[in-house]
Design a protein around this motif. Structure first.
Motif, PDB file in Angstrom:
ATOM      1  N   PRO A 231       0.804  -1.231   0.000  1.00  0.00           N
ATOM      2  CA  PRO A 231       0.000   0.000   0.000  1.00  0.00           C
ATOM      3  C   PRO A 231       0.838   1.283   0.000  1.00  0.00           C
ATOM      4  CG  PRO A 231       0.011  -0.963   2.189  1.00  0.00           C
ATOM      5  CD  PRO A 231       0.677  -1.960   1.280  1.00  0.00           C
ATOM      6  N   PHE A 232       2.070   1.213   0.513  1.00  0.00           N
ATOM      7  CA  PHE A 232       2.871   2.429   0.618  1.00  0.00           C
ATOM      8  C   PHE A 232       3.760   2.659  -0.593  1.00  0.00           C
ATOM      9  CE2 PHE A 232       2.493   1.379   5.352  1.00  0.00           C
ATOM     10  CZ  PHE A 232       1.302   2.087   5.456  1.00  0.00           C
ATOM     11  N   GLY A 233       3.728   1.763  -1.566  1.00  0.00           N
ATOM     12  CA  GLY A 233       4.449   1.968  -2.819  1.00  0.00           C
ATOM     13  C   GLY A 233       5.924   2.255  -2.630  1.00  0.00           C
ATOM     14  N   THR A 234       6.589   1.417  -1.857  1.00  0.00           N
ATOM     15  CA  THR A 234       7.988   1.690  -1.571  1.00  0.00           C
ATOM     16  C   THR A 234       8.809   0.411  -1.608  1.00  0.00           C
ATOM     17  OG1 THR A 234       9.456   2.919  -0.088  1.00  0.00           O
ATOM     18  CG2 THR A 234       7.826   1.459   0.952  1.00  0.00           C
ATOM     19  N   SER A 235      10.096   0.577  -1.376  1.00  0.00           N
ATOM     20  CA  SER A 235      11.047  -0.535  -1.311  1.00  0.00           C
ATOM     21  C   SER A 235      12.198  -0.061  -0.436  1.00  0.00           C
ATOM     22  CB  SER A 235      11.560  -0.894  -2.708  1.00  0.00           C
ATOM     23  OG  SER A 235      12.391   0.159  -3.198  1.00  0.00           O
ATOM     24  N   CYS A 236      13.142  -0.955  -0.172  1.00  0.00           N
ATOM     25  CA  CYS A 236      14.309  -0.536   0.613  1.00  0.00           C
ATOM     26  C   CYS A 236      15.067   0.575  -0.107  1.00  0.00           C
ATOM     27  CB  CYS A 236      15.232  -1.727   0.855  1.00  0.00           C
ATOM     28  SG  CYS A 236      14.528  -2.998   1.932  1.00  0.00           S
ATOM     29  N   LEU A 237      15.204   0.458  -1.422  1.00  0.00           N
ATOM     30  CA  LEU A 237      15.868   1.512  -2.192  1.00  0.00           C
ATOM     31  C   LEU A 237      15.122   2.832  -2.056  1.00  0.00           C
ATOM     32  CD1 LEU A 237      17.997   2.490  -4.223  1.00  0.00           C
ATOM     33  CD2 LEU A 237      16.488   1.676  -6.061  1.00  0.00           C
ATOM     34  N   GLY A 238      13.793   2.773  -2.121  1.00  0.00           N
ATOM     35  CA  GLY A 238      12.995   3.993  -1.984  1.00  0.00           C
ATOM     36  C   GLY A 238      13.166   4.651  -0.632  1.00  0.00           C
ATOM     37  N   GLU A 239      13.170   3.831   0.433  1.00  0.00           N
ATOM     38  CA  GLU A 239      13.306   4.393   1.778  1.00  0.00           C
ATOM     39  C   GLU A 239      14.690   4.994   2.000  1.00  0.00           C
ATOM     40  OE1 GLU A 239      10.458   4.487   4.109  1.00  0.00           O
ATOM     41  OE2 GLU A 239       9.894   4.268   1.999  1.00  0.00           O
ATOM     42  N   TYR A 240      15.728   4.349   1.479  1.00  0.00           N
ATOM     43  CA  TYR A 240      17.075   4.908   1.607  1.00  0.00           C
ATOM     44  C   TYR A 240      17.264   6.147   0.742  1.00  0.00           C
ATOM     45  CZ  TYR A 240      19.069   1.498   4.793  1.00  0.00           C
ATOM     46  OH  TYR A 240      19.362   0.771   5.917  1.00  0.00           O
ATOM     47  N   SER A 241      16.503   6.235  -0.352  1.00  0.00           N
ATOM     48  CA  SER A 241      16.528   7.454  -1.165  1.00  0.00           C
ATOM     49  C   SER A 241      16.034   8.654  -0.373  1.00  0.00           C
ATOM     50  CB  SER A 241      15.665   7.265  -2.416  1.00  0.00           C
ATOM     51  OG  SER A 241      16.174   6.249  -3.248  1.00  0.00           O
ATOM     52  N   LEU A 242      15.075   8.405   0.532  1.00  0.00           N
ATOM     53  CA  LEU A 242      14.557   9.488   1.374  1.00  0.00           C
ATOM     54  C   LEU A 242      15.601   9.981   2.370  1.00  0.00           C
ATOM     55  CD1 LEU A 242      11.003   7.999   1.968  1.00  0.00           C
ATOM     56  CD2 LEU A 242      11.467  10.200   0.882  1.00  0.00           C
ATOM     57  N   LEU A 243      16.593   9.169   2.661  1.00  0.00           N
ATOM     58  CA  LEU A 243      17.700   9.616   3.512  1.00  0.00           C
ATOM     59  C   LEU A 243      18.679  10.489   2.736  1.00  0.00           C
ATOM     60  CD1 LEU A 243      18.725   6.361   5.456  1.00  0.00           C
ATOM     61  CD2 LEU A 243      17.182   8.162   6.226  1.00  0.00           C
ATOM     62  N   LEU A 244      18.989  10.063   1.514  1.00  0.00           N
ATOM     63  CA  LEU A 244      20.074  10.677   0.755  1.00  0.00           C
ATOM     64  C   LEU A 244      19.648  11.904  -0.058  1.00  0.00           C
ATOM     65  CD1 LEU A 244      23.105  10.266   0.167  1.00  0.00           C
ATOM     66  CD2 LEU A 244      22.444   8.842  -1.795  1.00  0.00           C
ATOM     67  N   ALA A 245      18.411  11.908  -0.551  1.00  0.00           N
ATOM     68  CA  ALA A 245      17.941  13.028  -1.383  1.00  0.00           C
ATOM     69  C   ALA A 245      17.985  14.344  -0.604  1.00  0.00           C
ATOM     70  CB  ALA A 245      16.522  12.745  -1.877  1.00  0.00           C
TER      71      ALA A 245
ATOM     72  N   PRO B  35      16.729  18.009   0.745  1.00  0.00           N
ATOM     73  CA  PRO B  35      15.429  18.567   1.143  1.00  0.00           C
ATOM     74  C   PRO B  35      14.850  19.404   0.006  1.00  0.00           C
ATOM     75  CG  PRO B  35      17.076  18.874   2.872  1.00  0.00           C
ATOM     76  CD  PRO B  35      17.811  18.386   1.659  1.00  0.00           C
ATOM     77  N   PRO B  36      13.535  19.473  -0.120  1.00  0.00           N
ATOM     78  CA  PRO B  36      12.526  18.888   0.775  1.00  0.00           C
ATOM     79  C   PRO B  36      12.154  17.442   0.431  1.00  0.00           C
ATOM     80  CG  PRO B  36      11.431  20.196  -0.884  1.00  0.00           C
ATOM     81  CD  PRO B  36      12.916  20.339  -1.152  1.00  0.00           C
ATOM     82  N   LEU B  37      12.786  16.862  -0.616  1.00  0.00           N
ATOM     83  CA  LEU B  37      12.429  15.507  -1.033  1.00  0.00           C
ATOM     84  C   LEU B  37      13.042  14.444  -0.126  1.00  0.00           C
ATOM     85  CD1 LEU B  37      12.777  15.871  -4.909  1.00  0.00           C
ATOM     86  CD2 LEU B  37      10.711  16.013  -3.508  1.00  0.00           C
ATOM     87  N   GLY B  38      14.116  14.800   0.569  1.00  0.00           N
ATOM     88  CA  GLY B  38      14.766  13.853   1.455  1.00  0.00           C
ATOM     89  C   GLY B  38      15.404  14.567   2.629  1.00  0.00           C
ATOM     90  N   LEU B  39      16.151  13.809   3.427  1.00  0.00           N
ATOM     91  CA  LEU B  39      16.782  14.372   4.619  1.00  0.00           C
ATOM     92  C   LEU B  39      18.134  15.000   4.321  1.00  0.00           C
ATOM     93  CD1 LEU B  39      15.941  11.497   7.108  1.00  0.00           C
ATOM     94  CD2 LEU B  39      14.983  13.796   7.162  1.00  0.00           C
ATOM     95  N   GLY B  40      18.707  14.680   3.156  1.00  0.00           N
ATOM     96  CA  GLY B  40      19.977  15.275   2.777  1.00  0.00           C
ATOM     97  C   GLY B  40      21.167  14.760   3.564  1.00  0.00           C
ATOM     98  N   LEU B  41      21.130  13.493   4.010  1.00  0.00           N
ATOM     99  CA  LEU B  41      22.261  12.934   4.729  1.00  0.00           C
ATOM    100  C   LEU B  41      23.418  12.664   3.765  1.00  0.00           C
ATOM    101  CD1 LEU B  41      20.627  10.298   7.129  1.00  0.00           C
ATOM    102  CD2 LEU B  41      20.948  12.751   7.477  1.00  0.00           C
ATOM    103  N   SER B  42      24.619  12.643   4.303  1.00  0.00           N
ATOM    104  CA  SER B  42      25.788  12.318   3.495  1.00  0.00           C
ATOM    105  C   SER B  42      25.830  10.815   3.254  1.00  0.00           C
ATOM    106  CB  SER B  42      27.065  12.754   4.211  1.00  0.00           C
ATOM    107  OG  SER B  42      27.272  11.951   5.375  1.00  0.00           O
ATOM    108  N   ARG B  43      26.636  10.394   2.289  1.00  0.00           N
ATOM    109  CA  ARG B  43      26.790   8.959   2.037  1.00  0.00           C
ATOM    110  C   ARG B  43      27.342   8.250   3.269  1.00  0.00           C
ATOM    111  NH1 ARG B  43      29.087   7.607  -4.016  1.00  0.00           N
ATOM    112  NH2 ARG B  43      27.473   8.701  -5.238  1.00  0.00           N
ATOM    113  N   ASP B  44      28.277   8.878   3.952  1.00  0.00           N
ATOM    114  CA  ASP B  44      28.844   8.264   5.157  1.00  0.00           C
ATOM    115  C   ASP B  44      27.773   8.056   6.219  1.00  0.00           C
ATOM    116  OD1 ASP B  44      31.359   8.106   4.072  1.00  0.00           O
ATOM    117  OD2 ASP B  44      32.141   9.878   5.093  1.00  0.00           O
ATOM    118  N   ASP B  45      26.897   9.055   6.385  1.00  0.00           N
ATOM    119  CA  ASP B  45      25.834   8.932   7.382  1.00  0.00           C
ATOM    120  C   ASP B  45      24.829   7.856   6.986  1.00  0.00           C
ATOM    121  OD1 ASP B  45      26.842  10.794   9.135  1.00  0.00           O
ATOM    122  OD2 ASP B  45      25.681  12.469   8.322  1.00  0.00           O
TER     123      ASP B  45
END
Length: 377
Positions: free
Chosen positions: A333-347, A349-359
Motif C-alpha cells: 500500500p505504501f508503494g515503496t522498497s528498501c531503495l525507496g526508503e534509503y533514497s529518502l535519507l540521501l535526497a 530537502p525537501p524531497l529527502g533528509l539530505g544525509l551524506s553517504r557516510d551517514d
C-alpha cells in the motif's frame, strides 16, 4: 523490485545514477516488513482470479484491489487497517500462503533491475501473525511460512512471529507458545512482535506473556506510540518488557525518552510528572538501554502520522546518535522498497533528509547490528 511511488519515488528520481548505485550496493537489513502488507500487486491479482467467496466478500476484495492498483490514499493511519481484511481473505489457505510468502521473499532477496541482480536488502526479518482459518491452524500457517523462509540461508532470512493487539489473552499465549516451540525445534523463528490497530488492546495484560520472550532466547520488538491514541500507560507497559527494538515510536513522549534512553528523572523533580508508582522498576540508568528504532518513512508520511520529513521523529534519533533501522513496513500500500526508503535519507530537502553517504552507510550498519540473528546482551 516493487514499483516505487509517492514520496520514495520523488526522492529516488532526484538522485544521480552514482547515488542510486551507491544505495543499491549498500548492505541493508530489512527488519520491519509485514508479510501480508508486502505482497507484490501481481501476486494479489493472481490470487484474486482464483477467489470465489460470497458476493459481499467479492465486492470488498475487488474494491481493495482497485485501491491498491490505483494508489492508496489514506486520510489517517486507521484507514490502512481497512485494507487488510481483503488481503487476508485472499490468503486464507496454505496454498495461498505458500504463493505469497515465496513472492515476498523473492521481492526482497531476488529482485532484479534491468536484468541485473539487485536485491532490496542483504538480510530480511519477515514478520507475520499466525492466522487460524477454516483451512488451517496457526501452527500450520507458521510451518508453511517457515518452510519458505528456510529455503534461504540463515544469513539472509528469518521470521518474527507477531501478536495482534486485538487478540484475546489466550490467543496471545498460543502464538507465543508456538513461536517458542518452533524455535526449540530448530525452526528459524528469531523474535516476537506486537502489532495491530493502536486503538486496541490493554498492553498491561500482554506483559505477562512478553516477559517470557527473552528467556526463550527470542528478540522482542513492539509497535509503540504509533498514534496519538497510544497513552503513556500503554507505552510504559511495553517498555517495562525491555524490548530490543521499537516500531515507529512516533509519539513517544520526551518524558519517556528521558526516562528510558537518558538519565532517570527522580520522582518529584521538575523533569518528571510520573508518579512514583508509575516509574518502572527496571528502567535503566545512565542511558544504557538503547533499543533500535524501526523507522518507516513512507508509512509515516502516507498515514499522516508525521506532517513532513522536516517534522519526522527520525531527526531526534539521529541527533542523539540513537540506533535506528530504515524499513518499508508495508511495501504494497505504501508503494515503496528498501531503495525507496534509503533514497529518502540521501535526497536533498525537501524531497529527502539530505544525509551524506557516510551517514547513510552508518545508518545501514545500525540496522544490520540490530538484527535478532546476531547475539544479544
Amino acid at each position: 523490485m516493487s514499483e516505487i511511488t509517492g514520496p520514495a519515488a520523488a526522492a529516488l528520481a532526484s538522485l544521480c545514477s552514482d547515488d542510486v548505485i551507491f544505495l543499491q550496493s549498500l548492505p541493508k537489513a530489512e527488519l520491519h516488513a509485514h508479510l501480508n502488507g508486502s505482497i507484490p500487486i501481481k501476486t494479489i491479482l493472481e490470487l484474486a482470479q482464483q477467489y470465489s467467496p460470497s458476493s459481499a466478500q467479492t465486492t470488498e476484495v475487488a474494491d481493495t484491489i482497485e485501491k491498491l492498483k490505483s494508489g492508496v490514499i489514506l486520510n489517517d493511519i486507521f484507514d490502512f487497517f481497512s485494507l487488510m481484511p481483503a488481503i487476508y481473505a485472499l490468503t486464507s489457505t496454505p496454498e495461498a500462503v505458500v504463493i505469497t510468502t515465496r513472492a515476498v521473499l523473492q521481492s526482497f532477496l531476488n529482485s532484479t533491475n534491468d536484468g541485473v541482480e539487485s536485491p532490496q536488502c542483504t538480510y530480511l526479518e519477515l514478520r507475520t501473525t499466525p492466522r487460524k482459518t477454516t483451512h488451517m491452524t496457526r501452527e500450520k500457517y507458521l510451518t508453511v511460512v517457515l518452510d519458505e523462509v528456510e529455503m534461504y540461508p540463515a544469513t539472509q532470512a528469518a521470521l518474527i512471529v507477531s501478536v495482534d493487539r486485538r487478540m484475546s489473552d489466550l490467543d496471545v499465549e498460543e502464538c507465543i507458545n508456538l513461536a517458542i516451540e518452533m524455535k526449540n525445534r530448530g525452526r528459524r523463528v528469531v523474535g516476537i512482535d506486537v502489532c495491530g490497530d493502536p486503538r486496541s488492546g490493554d498492553m498491561r495484560s500482554f506483559t505477562q506473556h512478553l516477559s517470557r520472550v527473552k528467556d526463550a532466547g527470542l528478540g522482542l520488538t513492539v509497535h509503540i506510540a504509533e498514534s496519538t491514541n497510544n497513552t503513556t500507560e500503554d507505552s510504559l507497559a511495553l517498555l517495562s518488557c525491555r524490548p530490543d527494538r521499537l516500531g515507529h515510536a512516533t509519539f513517544l513522549s520526551d518524558e519517556l525518552k528521558a526516562l528510558f534512553f537518558e538519565d532517570i528523572p527522580q520522582p518529584g523533580t521538575e523533569c518528571s510528572s510520573l508518579s512514583e508508582s508509575e516509574l518502572p522498576n527496571n528502567a535503566p540508568a545512565n542511558g544504557q538501554y538503547k533499543p533500535c528504532i524501526e523507522i518507516c518513512l513512507s508509512s509515516n508520511l502516507l498515514c499522516k502520522t508525521v506532517a513532513s520529513l522536516d517534522a519526522h521523529h527520525i531527526r531526534y534519533y539521529l541527533k542523539n546518535n540513537h540506533p535506528i533501522v530504515i524499513c518499508t513496513d508495508d511495501a504494497l500500500p505504501f508503494g515503496t522498497s528498501c531503495l525507496g526508503e534509503y533514497s529518502l535519507l540521501l535526497a536533498q530537502p525537501p524531497l529527502g533528509l539530505g544525509l551524506s553517504r557516510d551517514d547513510v552507510a552508518r545508518v545501514a550498519q545500525m540496522g544490520i547490528d540490530a538484527a535478532f540473528s546476531r547475539p544479544r546482551d
